[in-house]
Design an enzyme around this catalytic site. Structure first.
Site, PDB file in Angstrom:
ATOM      1  N   ARG A 230       0.844  -1.200   0.000  1.00  0.00           N
ATOM      2  CA  ARG A 230       0.000   0.000   0.000  1.00  0.00           C
ATOM      3  C   ARG A 230       0.883   1.255   0.000  1.00  0.00           C
ATOM      4  O   ARG A 230       0.589   2.245  -0.671  1.00  0.00           O
ATOM      5  CB  ARG A 230      -0.890   0.008   1.246  1.00  0.00           C
ATOM      6  CG  ARG A 230      -1.903  -1.113   1.247  1.00  0.00           C
ATOM      7  CD  ARG A 230      -2.997  -0.863   2.275  1.00  0.00           C
ATOM      8  NE  ARG A 230      -2.756  -1.499   3.546  1.00  0.00           N
ATOM      9  CZ  ARG A 230      -3.385  -2.597   3.966  1.00  0.00           C
ATOM     10  NH1 ARG A 230      -4.270  -3.201   3.203  1.00  0.00           N
ATOM     11  NH2 ARG A 230      -3.126  -3.097   5.146  1.00  0.00           N
ATOM     12  N   PHE A 246     -11.315  -5.038  -5.412  1.00  0.00           N
ATOM     13  CA  PHE A 246     -11.247  -5.952  -4.257  1.00  0.00           C
ATOM     14  C   PHE A 246     -10.689  -5.155  -3.058  1.00  0.00           C
ATOM     15  O   PHE A 246      -9.718  -5.548  -2.426  1.00  0.00           O
ATOM     16  CB  PHE A 246     -10.354  -7.175  -4.523  1.00  0.00           C
ATOM     17  CG  PHE A 246     -10.724  -7.961  -5.755  1.00  0.00           C
ATOM     18  CD1 PHE A 246     -11.778  -8.862  -5.724  1.00  0.00           C
ATOM     19  CD2 PHE A 246     -10.012  -7.806  -6.946  1.00  0.00           C
ATOM     20  CE1 PHE A 246     -12.120  -9.603  -6.855  1.00  0.00           C
ATOM     21  CE2 PHE A 246     -10.346  -8.537  -8.077  1.00  0.00           C
ATOM     22  CZ  PHE A 246     -11.394  -9.441  -8.042  1.00  0.00           C
ATOM     23  N   ASP A 268     -15.803  -3.395  -4.082  1.00  0.00           N
ATOM     24  CA  ASP A 268     -15.813  -4.703  -3.420  1.00  0.00           C
ATOM     25  C   ASP A 268     -17.228  -5.253  -3.489  1.00  0.00           C
ATOM     26  O   ASP A 268     -18.198  -4.481  -3.451  1.00  0.00           O
ATOM     27  CB  ASP A 268     -15.378  -4.578  -1.947  1.00  0.00           C
ATOM     28  CG  ASP A 268     -14.935  -5.913  -1.353  1.00  0.00           C
ATOM     29  OD1 ASP A 268     -13.715  -6.121  -1.207  1.00  0.00           O
ATOM     30  OD2 ASP A 268     -15.807  -6.748  -1.065  1.00  0.00           O
ATOM     31  N   ALA A 298     -16.496  -7.700  -9.262  1.00  0.00           N
ATOM     32  CA  ALA A 298     -15.353  -7.180 -10.011  1.00  0.00           C
ATOM     33  C   ALA A 298     -15.537  -7.321 -11.518  1.00  0.00           C
ATOM     34  O   ALA A 298     -15.328  -6.353 -12.266  1.00  0.00           O
ATOM     35  CB  ALA A 298     -14.090  -7.929  -9.582  1.00  0.00           C
ATOM     36  N   ASP A 318      -6.496  -6.992  -6.041  1.00  0.00           N
ATOM     37  CA  ASP A 318      -6.072  -7.818  -4.899  1.00  0.00           C
ATOM     38  C   ASP A 318      -7.187  -8.806  -4.549  1.00  0.00           C
ATOM     39  O   ASP A 318      -7.832  -8.693  -3.505  1.00  0.00           O
ATOM     40  CB  ASP A 318      -5.742  -6.907  -3.705  1.00  0.00           C
ATOM     41  CG  ASP A 318      -5.225  -7.694  -2.514  1.00  0.00           C
ATOM     42  OD1 ASP A 318      -4.724  -8.815  -2.707  1.00  0.00           O
ATOM     43  OD2 ASP A 318      -5.329  -7.182  -1.378  1.00  0.00           O
ATOM     44  N   CYS A 358      -2.901 -14.123  -3.488  1.00  0.00           N
ATOM     45  CA  CYS A 358      -2.593 -14.575  -2.132  1.00  0.00           C
ATOM     46  C   CYS A 358      -2.848 -16.081  -2.001  1.00  0.00           C
ATOM     47  O   CYS A 358      -2.939 -16.608  -0.900  1.00  0.00           O
ATOM     48  CB  CYS A 358      -3.390 -13.795  -1.092  1.00  0.00           C
ATOM     49  SG  CYS A 358      -5.165 -13.941  -1.311  1.00  0.00           S
TER      50      CYS A 358
HETATM   51  N1  SAH Z   1      -7.081  -5.219  -0.807  1.00  0.00           N
HETATM   52  C1  SAH Z   1      -7.716  -5.458   0.457  1.00  0.00           C
HETATM   53  C2  SAH Z   1      -7.900  -6.924   0.767  1.00  0.00           C
HETATM   54  C3  SAH Z   1      -8.690  -7.688  -0.277  1.00  0.00           C
HETATM   55  S1  SAH Z   1      -9.373  -9.177   0.289  1.00  0.00           S
HETATM   56  C4  SAH Z   1      -6.954  -4.738   1.557  1.00  0.00           C
HETATM   57  O1  SAH Z   1      -5.893  -4.162   1.298  1.00  0.00           O
HETATM   58  O2  SAH Z   1      -7.415  -4.747   2.705  1.00  0.00           O
HETATM   59  C5  SAH Z   1     -10.377  -9.646  -1.049  1.00  0.00           C
HETATM   60  C6  SAH Z   1     -11.699  -8.882  -1.169  1.00  0.00           C
HETATM   61  O3  SAH Z   1     -12.329  -9.291  -2.375  1.00  0.00           O
HETATM   62  C7  SAH Z   1     -12.699  -9.157  -0.055  1.00  0.00           C
HETATM   63  O4  SAH Z   1     -13.016  -7.952   0.580  1.00  0.00           O
HETATM   64  C8  SAH Z   1     -13.943  -9.721  -0.778  1.00  0.00           C
HETATM   65  O5  SAH Z   1     -15.177  -9.212  -0.256  1.00  0.00           O
HETATM   66  C9  SAH Z   1     -13.735  -9.223  -2.182  1.00  0.00           C
HETATM   67  N2  SAH Z   1     -14.378 -10.009  -3.248  1.00  0.00           N
HETATM   68  C10 SAH Z   1     -14.510 -11.357  -3.333  1.00  0.00           C
HETATM   69  N3  SAH Z   1     -15.079 -11.702  -4.489  1.00  0.00           N
HETATM   70  C11 SAH Z   1     -15.323 -10.559  -5.169  1.00  0.00           C
HETATM   71  C12 SAH Z   1     -15.892 -10.258  -6.445  1.00  0.00           C
HETATM   72  N4  SAH Z   1     -16.337 -11.222  -7.246  1.00  0.00           N
HETATM   73  N5  SAH Z   1     -15.965  -8.964  -6.818  1.00  0.00           N
HETATM   74  C13 SAH Z   1     -15.514  -7.972  -6.009  1.00  0.00           C
HETATM   75  N6  SAH Z   1     -14.973  -8.202  -4.799  1.00  0.00           N
HETATM   76  C14 SAH Z   1     -14.876  -9.470  -4.381  1.00  0.00           C
END
Ligand code: SAH
Length: 414
Positions: A230, A246, A268, A298, A318, A358
């Site tokens: 970040r 995400f 998200d 997404a 992410d 991840c």
């Molecule tokens: N980048 C974030 C962590 C991401 S964790 C940080 O820095 O804190 C992954 C995220 O993807 C979760 O919040 C989850 O709700 C979201 N997610 C899962 N499937 C998704 C989709 N199909 N479209 C959008 N978001 C999604």
């Protein structure tokens, strides 16, 4: 104590400090007198010996292909001071690398095998530690662990336990998998909710304040593992239109805003996450017109934006782990290629993509190949500026390379 004898030559990896005993390496199990059943109980502390009767270590018994996770090598039992010493050692590492400061009271204290405590995760958010057990053995030890954290980490006043989603599904578990272990200040869920509602509870990461909801949030409540990445986004954000895909609770978005991005869109699928993004942005950047948050899928969001002809200078991808198991890797790689291709298409010439995986089961090379395939599919000229990984409070035990899970690429897209 129950003793586990290994087959000849199977002691070698333990002598190199790899902390797992696979079930195939065991020649026989000698149960201690207290057992009624014919096998050790899941979570029981056992001694491991070589075929030549040499003591190799003690650890937690597990049902499955990993039969024992070693806690201490070369000894027959844990000292009374074991937990305090291990927690203190882990804390010293975080202190010595400069992670514990008034403007940074958010950090991972224990990262499983990386801190020589297989099956245990501890994240610290201001005065609260959130403990997560991935093995029944750690569940059994949860109170000793909580007491050791309180004794060794001055800033921590309360310990919350959150292992509903991480303990082995079929294991017989005694006691609650979620709830407060220690709260000397009589903290309880209602108080935390009230503090949060009154705008009191904040955790600091590099001078940015985050509302961390460990009661209802994902994992332990926050993704500490992206802190350094970040900070890199902050460096590149100036004057840019940024998409944080995400976004969860908006970690990358806050750094981009502080880095003087022109606009930031956070996306998200979870409405709860988006509510927290809005709370976090409003607290750190009150009335800032640069930020917009969207609760959307997404793939749908990217398709819609594309139809509208929208583009960005900097995109962050992410996603959650696309492959949770080895057998899901092939599909995961297709998923990574698809989402990256969609993002690369929307980057303006001279723009930047931060893209992550991840999934522990997807290694660096495979991920890079998936991103390469995405770039080739879209036909853009792409260069790698940075190869990113998990941060220093998520260390990888050198004898346990399986601990590497987070990888990222920063791409310059012409
Ligand atoms: N980048 C974030 C962590 C991401 S964790 C940080 O820095 O804190 C992954 C995220 O993807 C979760 O919040 C989850 O709700 C979201 N997610 C899962 N499937 C998704 C989709 N199909 N479209 C959008 N978001 C999604």
């Amino acid at each position: 104590m129950t003793t586990i004898y290994l087959k000849p030559h199977k002691e070698e990896s333990l002598k190199r400090f790899h902390p797992w005993v696979f079930s195939g390496a065991i020649s026989r199990v000698v149960l201690d007198a207290s057992h009624k059943a014919s096998a050790p109980e899941e979570g029981e502390m056992v001694v491991v010996r070589s075929s030549a009767n040499e003591v190799l270590g003690v650890g937690h018994w597990q049902v499955g292909s990993i039969a024992v996770r070693i806690l201490a090598f070369g000894v027959e039992r844990l000292e009374k001071t074991f937990w305090r010493e291990r927690i203190a050692a882990a804390y010293r590492v975080r202190e010595s690398i400069g992670l514990i400061r008034p403007d940074n009271n958010t950090f991972r204290l224990i990262h499983g095998e990386g801190d020589f405590l297989p099956g245990l995760i501890v994240d610290v958010y201001a005065d609260t530690a959130v403990v997560q057990a991935h093995s029944v053995g750690m569940h059994v030890c949860r109170m000793e662990i909580a007491e050791a954290i309180i004794a060794e980490v001055e800033q921590v006043k309360a310990v919350y336990y959150k292992s509903d989603d991480t303990l082995p599904f079929k294991a017989p578990i005694e006691g609650e998998k979620t709830g407060w272990l220690i709260n000397d200040q009589m903290v309880n869920d209602q108080m935390v909710n009230a503090q949060m509602a009154n705008d009191e509870y904040w955790s600091e990461e590099n001078g940015l304040s985050f509302r961390i909801d460990w009661l209802r949030g994902q994992k332990t409540g926050f993704f500490i593992d992206q802190r350094e990445n970040r900070a890199l986004v902050e460096r590149y954000a100036k004057g840019k239109d940024v998409l944080n895909m995400f976004c969860y609770t908006g970690g990358f978005s806050l750094y981009a805003l502080r880095g003087e991005a022109r606009t930031v869109d956070s996306v998200d699928v979870s409405q709860k996450a988006i509510d927290l993004v809005n709370i976090n942005v409003a607290h750190n950047f009150p009335d800032d017109p640069r930020h917009h948050a969207y609760a959307a899928d997404a793939f749908d969001f990217l398709s819609e934006q594309r139809e509208k002809g929208s583009t960005y200078d900097l995109i962050i991808l992410d996603p959650p782990a696309f492959a949770k198991h080895r057998d899901a890797v092939k599909n995961a790689l297709r998923g990574y290629q698809r989402i990256n291709a969609k993002a690369i298409e929307m980057i303006r010439p001279g723009g930047i993509l931060f893209t992550f995986s991840c999934s522990q089961a997807v290694d660096k090379e495979a991920f890079r190949l998936a991103v390469f395939s995405a770039a080739a599919q879209v036909g853009r000229k792409v260069r790698i500026l940075h190869q990113l990984h998990q941060p220093q409070d998520h260390p990888i035990n050198i004898y346990h390379p399986e601990g590497e899970y987070l990888k990222g690429l920063v791409l310059y897209v012409e």
